[in-house]
Design an enzyme around this catalytic site. Sequence first.
Site, PDB file in Angstrom:
ATOM      1  N   LYS A 182       1.081  -1.587   0.073  1.00 38.27           N
ATOM      2  CA  LYS A 182      -0.084   0.228   0.191  1.00 38.27           C
ATOM      3  C   LYS A 182       1.073   1.149  -0.010  1.00 38.27           C
ATOM      4  O   LYS A 182       1.810   1.546   1.359  1.00 38.27           O
ATOM      5  CB  LYS A 182      -0.908  -0.282   1.606  1.00 38.27           C
ATOM      6  CG  LYS A 182      -2.201   0.910   1.249  1.00 38.27           C
ATOM      7  CD  LYS A 182      -1.935   2.194   0.948  1.00 38.27           C
ATOM      8  CE  LYS A 182      -1.482   2.074   2.123  1.00 38.27           C
ATOM      9  NZ  LYS A 182      -1.506   3.956   2.083  1.00 38.27           N
ATOM     10  N   GLU A 258       9.789   1.783  10.765  1.00 38.52           N
ATOM     11  CA  GLU A 258      11.186   2.731   9.972  1.00 38.52           C
ATOM     12  C   GLU A 258       9.692   3.848  10.180  1.00 38.52           C
ATOM     13  O   GLU A 258       9.415   4.332   9.659  1.00 38.52           O
ATOM     14  CB  GLU A 258      11.649   2.750   9.569  1.00 38.52           C
ATOM     15  CG  GLU A 258      12.618   1.282   8.506  1.00 38.52           C
ATOM     16  CD  GLU A 258      13.860   0.956   9.539  1.00 38.52           C
ATOM     17  OE1 GLU A 258      14.206   1.876  10.305  1.00 38.52           O
ATOM     18  OE2 GLU A 258      14.736   0.404   9.564  1.00 38.52           O
ATOM     19  N   CYS A 292      13.612  11.680   6.311  1.00 41.05           N
ATOM     20  CA  CYS A 292      13.704  10.943   7.567  1.00 41.05           C
ATOM     21  C   CYS A 292      15.041  10.719   8.017  1.00 41.05           C
ATOM     22  O   CYS A 292      14.947  11.054   9.774  1.00 41.05           O
ATOM     23  CB  CYS A 292      13.241   9.516   8.191  1.00 41.05           C
ATOM     24  SG  CYS A 292      14.065   8.167   6.899  1.00 41.05           S
ATOM     25  N   GLU A 394       9.143  16.521  15.197  1.00 44.72           N
ATOM     26  CA  GLU A 394       9.328  16.618  13.169  1.00 44.72           C
ATOM     27  C   GLU A 394       9.467  17.435  13.584  1.00 44.72           C
ATOM     28  O   GLU A 394       7.709  17.285  12.432  1.00 44.72           O
ATOM     29  CB  GLU A 394       9.664  14.625  13.352  1.00 44.72           C
ATOM     30  CG  GLU A 394      10.044  15.112  11.788  1.00 44.72           C
ATOM     31  CD  GLU A 394       9.893  13.241  11.782  1.00 44.72           C
ATOM     32  OE1 GLU A 394       8.670  12.551  11.135  1.00 44.72           O
ATOM     33  OE2 GLU A 394      11.244  12.549  10.718  1.00 44.72           O
TER      34      GLU A 394
HETATM   35  P1  NAD Z   1       2.398   8.369   7.446  1.00 47.38           P
HETATM   36  O1  NAD Z   1       2.145   8.136   8.659  1.00 47.38           O
HETATM   37  O2  NAD Z   1       1.988   9.665   7.256  1.00 47.38           O
HETATM   38  O3  NAD Z   1       2.172   7.324   6.286  1.00 47.38           O
HETATM   39  C1  NAD Z   1       3.140   6.202   5.841  1.00 47.38           C
HETATM   40  C2  NAD Z   1       1.792   5.215   4.687  1.00 47.38           C
HETATM   41  O4  NAD Z   1       0.771   4.698   6.279  1.00 47.38           O
HETATM   42  C3  NAD Z   1       1.158   6.062   4.322  1.00 47.38           C
HETATM   43  O5  NAD Z   1       0.719   4.747   2.855  1.00 47.38           O
HETATM   44  C4  NAD Z   1      -0.806   5.864   4.559  1.00 47.38           C
HETATM   45  O6  NAD Z   1      -1.669   6.177   4.108  1.00 47.38           O
HETATM   46  C5  NAD Z   1      -0.231   4.974   5.612  1.00 47.38           C
HETATM   47  N1  NAD Z   1      -0.831   5.390   6.787  1.00 47.38           N
HETATM   48  C6  NAD Z   1      -1.479   5.968   7.471  1.00 47.38           C
HETATM   49  N2  NAD Z   1      -2.181   5.091   8.348  1.00 47.38           N
HETATM   50  C7  NAD Z   1      -2.759   4.149   8.406  1.00 47.38           C
HETATM   51  C8  NAD Z   1      -3.071   3.555   9.152  1.00 47.38           C
HETATM   52  N3  NAD Z   1      -3.801   3.783  10.139  1.00 47.38           N
HETATM   53  N4  NAD Z   1      -3.158   2.441   9.163  1.00 47.38           N
HETATM   54  C9  NAD Z   1      -2.381   1.173   7.715  1.00 47.38           C
HETATM   55  N5  NAD Z   1      -1.830   2.364   7.233  1.00 47.38           N
HETATM   56  C10 NAD Z   1      -1.931   4.081   7.175  1.00 47.38           C
HETATM   57  O7  NAD Z   1       3.750   8.967   6.708  1.00 47.38           O
HETATM   58  P2  NAD Z   1       4.597   9.746   5.406  1.00 47.38           P
HETATM   59  O8  NAD Z   1       3.450  11.475   5.596  1.00 47.38           O
HETATM   60  O9  NAD Z   1       3.970   9.412   4.670  1.00 47.38           O
HETATM   61  O10 NAD Z   1       5.953   9.828   5.606  1.00 47.38           O
HETATM   62  C11 NAD Z   1       7.037  10.867   6.650  1.00 47.38           C
HETATM   63  C12 NAD Z   1       7.073  10.146   8.009  1.00 47.38           C
HETATM   64  O11 NAD Z   1       8.029   8.668   7.551  1.00 47.38           O
HETATM   65  C13 NAD Z   1       7.926  11.289   8.872  1.00 47.38           C
HETATM   66  O12 NAD Z   1       8.182  11.596   9.800  1.00 47.38           O
HETATM   67  C14 NAD Z   1       9.308  10.755   8.039  1.00 47.38           C
HETATM   68  O13 NAD Z   1      10.093  10.033   9.459  1.00 47.38           O
HETATM   69  C15 NAD Z   1       9.159   9.348   8.513  1.00 47.38           C
HETATM   70  N6  NAD Z   1       9.946   8.303   7.338  1.00 47.38           N
HETATM   71  C16 NAD Z   1      11.008   7.145   8.079  1.00 47.38           C
HETATM   72  C17 NAD Z   1      11.938   6.168   7.803  1.00 47.38           C
HETATM   73  C18 NAD Z   1      12.915   5.744   8.342  1.00 47.38           C
HETATM   74  O14 NAD Z   1      13.588   5.019   7.428  1.00 47.38           O
HETATM   75  N7  NAD Z   1      12.398   5.651   9.139  1.00 47.38           N
HETATM   76  C19 NAD Z   1      11.707   6.645   6.110  1.00 47.38           C
HETATM   77  C20 NAD Z   1      11.178   7.701   5.646  1.00 47.38           C
HETATM   78  C21 NAD Z   1      10.058   7.958   5.996  1.00 47.38           C
END
Ligand code: NAD
Length: 490
Positions: A182, A258, A292, A394
Amino acid sequence: MTATAGKVLHFINGEYTAGTGARTFENRSPVDGSLISVVHEASKADVDAAVTAARAALKGPWGRMTQEERSAILHKVADGITKRFDEFLAAECADTGKPRSLASHIDIPRGAANFKIFADLVKNVATECFEMATPDGKGAINYSKRGPRGVIAVISPWNLPLLLMTWKVGPALACGNTVVVKPSEETPTTTALLGAVMNEAGVPPGVFNVVHGFGPNSAGEFLTTNPGVDGITFTGETRTGEAIMKAGAVGVRPVSFELGGKNPAVVFADCDMDKAIEGTMRSVFANCGQVCLGTERVYVQRPIFDEFVARLKAGAEGLKLGRPEDKDTNLGPLISQEHRSKVLSYYKKAVEDGATVVTGGGVPDMGGDLANGSWVQPTIWTGLSEDSAVIREEIFGPCCHIRPFDTEEEAIELANDTPYGLAAAVWTENLARAHRVAGQMEAGIVWVNSWFLRDLRTPFGGSKQSGIGREGGVHGLEFYTELKNVCIKL
Ligand code: NAD
């Protein structure tokens, strides 16, 4: 039909499909707000169909293949991405607005490399063997054997869409699992394109499936709550991780996370200033700060503080904001208007909390079509207290706060004073100090005199609220495989 026809479809059991859901959503350009495509949103029935296909594929030709055969196919997947490099590049830049120069050097090549590295690695992983004594004197031999975990749900974010999704799909498939992906609703296109590459490479139907949609009450929730899923790997925000962990708790499914970060850089007076400035420029502003691993807190030893701030300011003011395809563009827009509102709320909060705005702090005047894009100015602050939300939370934008420190102990304490523990950067030419400080950083990844330098065989992940488990190299095998012990009485 995948994405190029203006519609983004699901990919289930080896075929593109609009699914049964009547709902669609718009995928708009962060550069100028124009419509890129219309994306089909998966219904619960669509997600169930994808999971059913993935379960069936575990028992099909994929499950019967040797490791060598699977690895050979994954090499073809990597080659398929490379063959369609321009298509992937155009799609990634359209969805994210990131500069082509960045995506062509990092996102797309790493998307391909993620399949090769794990295909090769898994072939060469040994397991353990123990001989033991038994009362009859004949003994027994124990050996362990790795097998696939089963159906893996892959939930990926928008900041490095192809790179971070394949960083999970690569090892999952190399270990013999099947997947339902997804992708983020903001960036569905390259994940959709990968379906065609999988078919061309000879990946059997059902091994790789894609469903589109949002999180709660949409494809994300339908997938993580589906009992046919054996494990959930997720990259995204820490709060989303909490929701997914609850979903995974039903049926006691393991998670690999992550999550977010609030990463420090510690710059000592004995650093190579040119390198520290160049590295910090990248770690703060690359991908418009939507990395991130990026730096949002910079601690600089007092004797070089003023010079460092002045040079980082000059660097930030030299950045060229523009369209992805313009050769001199260094910085794209943020991913969406919604994310821009969030970042701008921190720009406002910083001023309310008494920050000195060294540069930026607002919205640039882009003019023309670009006025409809999600642009913000690269921003640097000083003078905030460590309890400001701007320092604690963040932001995920092109911004940082710089604070002076006096002693090594103080710098370590400041750097570690965060609920996150993803990455840290240390800038010093003193070898003993480099080891000493790196050892005390509460972070899964510490860079000394560098940033974003990655050997894909090394462990990748965060401590504290930045994650659970480690991806990369053999470390991901803990999640992507089940380890079985076989005890043979001689
Ligand atoms: P997000 O958590 O908003 O969304 C990530 C994914 O989760 C999307 O596909 C979203 O549709 C899905 N999602 C959201 N709510 C959900 C739920 N309740 N159940 C299942 N799926 C759900 O994150 P984002 O805004 O897409 O990305 C940015 C974030 O990701 C930042 O916090 C960043 O630090 C983090 N990030 C971490 C790493 C790492 O390696 N640690 C790498 C990249 C990004």
